[in-house]
Write an enzyme that holds these catalytic residues in place. Structure first.
Site, PDB file in Angstrom:
ATOM      1  N   ASP A 156      -9.851  -4.133  -5.638  1.00 51.00           N
ATOM      2  CA  ASP A 156      -9.299  -3.221  -4.630  1.00 51.00           C
ATOM      3  C   ASP A 156      -9.986  -1.861  -4.771  1.00 51.00           C
ATOM      4  O   ASP A 156      -9.811  -1.169  -5.778  1.00 51.00           O
ATOM      5  CB  ASP A 156      -7.786  -3.103  -4.855  1.00 51.00           C
ATOM      6  CG  ASP A 156      -7.076  -2.387  -3.717  1.00 51.00           C
ATOM      7  OD1 ASP A 156      -7.742  -1.648  -2.990  1.00 51.00           O
ATOM      8  OD2 ASP A 156      -5.851  -2.573  -3.593  1.00 51.00           O
ATOM      9  N   CYS A 193       0.847  -1.197   0.000  1.00 55.28           N
ATOM     10  CA  CYS A 193       0.000   0.000   0.000  1.00 55.28           C
ATOM     11  C   CYS A 193       0.888   1.256   0.000  1.00 55.28           C
ATOM     12  O   CYS A 193       1.807   1.355  -0.823  1.00 55.28           O
ATOM     13  CB  CYS A 193      -0.953  -0.069   1.191  1.00 55.28           C
ATOM     14  SG  CYS A 193      -2.203   1.220   1.179  1.00 55.28           S
ATOM     15  N   HIS A 198      -8.103  -5.293  -1.338  1.00 53.65           N
ATOM     16  CA  HIS A 198      -6.881  -4.649  -0.856  1.00 53.65           C
ATOM     17  C   HIS A 198      -6.176  -5.455   0.255  1.00 53.65           C
ATOM     18  O   HIS A 198      -4.955  -5.544   0.276  1.00 53.65           O
ATOM     19  CB  HIS A 198      -7.239  -3.266  -0.322  1.00 53.65           C
ATOM     20  CG  HIS A 198      -6.053  -2.407  -0.029  1.00 53.65           C
ATOM     21  ND1 HIS A 198      -5.267  -1.875  -1.019  1.00 53.65           N
ATOM     22  CD2 HIS A 198      -5.519  -2.001   1.142  1.00 53.65           C
ATOM     23  CE1 HIS A 198      -4.298  -1.161  -0.466  1.00 53.65           C
ATOM     24  NE2 HIS A 198      -4.434  -1.227   0.839  1.00 53.65           N
TER      25      HIS A 198
END
Lengths: 338, 97
Positions: free
Chosen positions: A284, A131, A313
């Site tokens: 995601d 991320c 995600h």
């Protein structure tokens, strides 16, 4: 149904599950962050490969990559014989509102990379960013690739102008990032949590129904509660770092335009001449796949691989499917890129 | 059986509601006033903090900001020392001529 409810109640009564318990030692500590090195499994022959440094997002706890036994990417890598390090960003105090994006991306991450590289036989490391952690590793690697044998980014945005809600919100003219940072100091995690919930307001209800549907499965419930523990254990975003992140990346999309700079040095994604695997997830809604895939237009095409996998995600990184597909592939990648 | 049927209905409702909610939350008719409200709240909060700090400082006391800046400076100092230690380590490791 009654049996499911009873099982769910029994599991809930046991309290929070143990998370992030793979044994590790702190090898460096600075301000609130620390560098952890996981203890090798004595029964496993260590691999002759550079160590792996895992870099999580600034706003989530690092143990998402070490959720619980059997559902831990870290545990898997250790079991394969990798020498594994991770950055725990810690919890920012009120004084950390002045920490800049450059402090995290250049000073702190740079220190972690050099510390691990010093402990490596070859002087190089494998870097994995998840991320925002992946965006940070991408920026750092574009500036200082010298210690990096290879890099993997998981759901790491590099282009911030996409169709996602986060991108739309951050560019909405009604919102002033300056007012938000000046008013709060560190942007509080409950405020960010509300934002993430609004990405799919029905998600909590949906999760509850899903949990009830699978409540007969103890293993599922353990994983579910561990993930819920993690997703409700967030940290606030240091103010100045947030200001630059939102303004220069989300609003002005400078990284992809080549106008982003860190510590006074321009960041050019075209300087990424290292083996690089960018992993995007189809469902995601936090980091849309196209935001990850944009790196393919800039990094060395002969050394860069894009993988688009099913899942969301978080689920796609910690699910049972990930343990039989994504994790072995990443371990293999680290061995081949050594 | 009843549960399965109910769940099918729930899944359909959830998917359509989530889609509708996304459209609403993307709309500038919602975003603009919500953003303005958040910004106004934050500006008010900053102004109140500022006024409190001025009052506190007028009594010759150090404000919360002063303390935060001092702590931050100490943390930065720690980082600089660690930078120097790294340089020293590199210098002692480098092969001597």
């Amino acid at each position: 149904m009654i049996r499911r409810l009873l099982n769910l109640g029994r599991r809930a009564a046991r309290g929070r599950p143990d998370v992030g318990i793979t044994p590790a030692d702190v090898v460096h500590r600075e301000n609130k962050w620390c560098l952890l090195r996981y203890r090798p499994d004595q029964s496993v022959e260590p691999l002759d490969a550079p160590p792996v440094l895992l870099v999580p997002s600034l706003i989530n706890r690092h143990y998402v990559l070490d959720l619980m036994p059997g559902k831990s990417f870290v545990e898997y890598l250790v079991d394969q014989g990798h020498d594994v390090y991770i950055i725990d960003w810690g919890t920012p105090g009120p004084e950390d509102r002045y920490l800049t994006f450059d402090d995290f991306t250049y000073r702190y991450l740079g220190r972690a990379v050099r510390k691990v590289a010093r402990a490596s036989k070859t002087g190089t490391i494998h870097l994995l960013g998840y991320c925002l952690g992946g965006t940070m590793t991408t920026i750092y690697a574009a500036l200082h690739p010298e210690h990096i044998a290879s890099m993997v980014t998981l759901a790491a945005p590099v282009s911030f102008h996409d169709d996602g809600l986060l991108s739309t919100w951050s560019r909405s003219p009604g919102i002033s990032v300056d007012a938000l940072v000046d008013g709060t100091g560190n942007v509080p995690w409950p405020l960010m949590q509300v934002g993430f919930h609004l990405l799919r307001p029905t998600m909590n209800l949906s999760k509850a129904v899903y949990a009830l549907d699978r409540a007969w499965d103890d293993e599922f419930l353990d994983g579910f509660f561990a993930l819920e523990t993690w997703s409700n254990d967030n940290v606030s975003f240091p103010g100045e770092a947030f200001r630059k992140y939102i303004r220069e990346l989300y609003q002005e999309n400078r990284l992809i335009k080549g106008t982003f700079s860190v510590a006074g040095q321009p960041v050019r994604l075209g300087n990424l001449h290292i083996p690089l695997m960018a992993v995007a997830f189809e469902h995601d809604n936090i980091v849309p796949a196209e935001s990850v895939a944009a790196i393919m237009d800039h990094a060395d095409p002969e050394l860069t691989t894009l993988k688009t996998l099913r899942g969301g995600h978080v689920g796609a990184v910690v699910s049972r499917r990930a343990s039989t597909t994504l994790w072995p592939e990443l371990s293999q990648w680290f061995q081949e890129a050594s | 059986m009843i549960w399965k049927t109910w769940k099918k209905g729930f899944d359909a409702w959830e998917a359509s509601t989530a889609k509708y909610a996304e459209e609403v939350l993307r709309s500038s008719a919602v975003l603009w006033p919500a953003g303005k409200m958040l910004t106004a709240t934050m500006k008010t909060r900053a102004a109140v903090d500022d006024a409190a700090a001025k009052w506190w400082a007028s009594m010759g006391l150090s404000t919360r900001r002063d303390q935060e800046r001092t702590l931050h400076a100490l943390n930065q100092l720690q980082s600089r020392i660690l930078d120097l230690e790294e340089r020293l380590e590199d210098a002692t490791r480098a092969p001597k001529n």
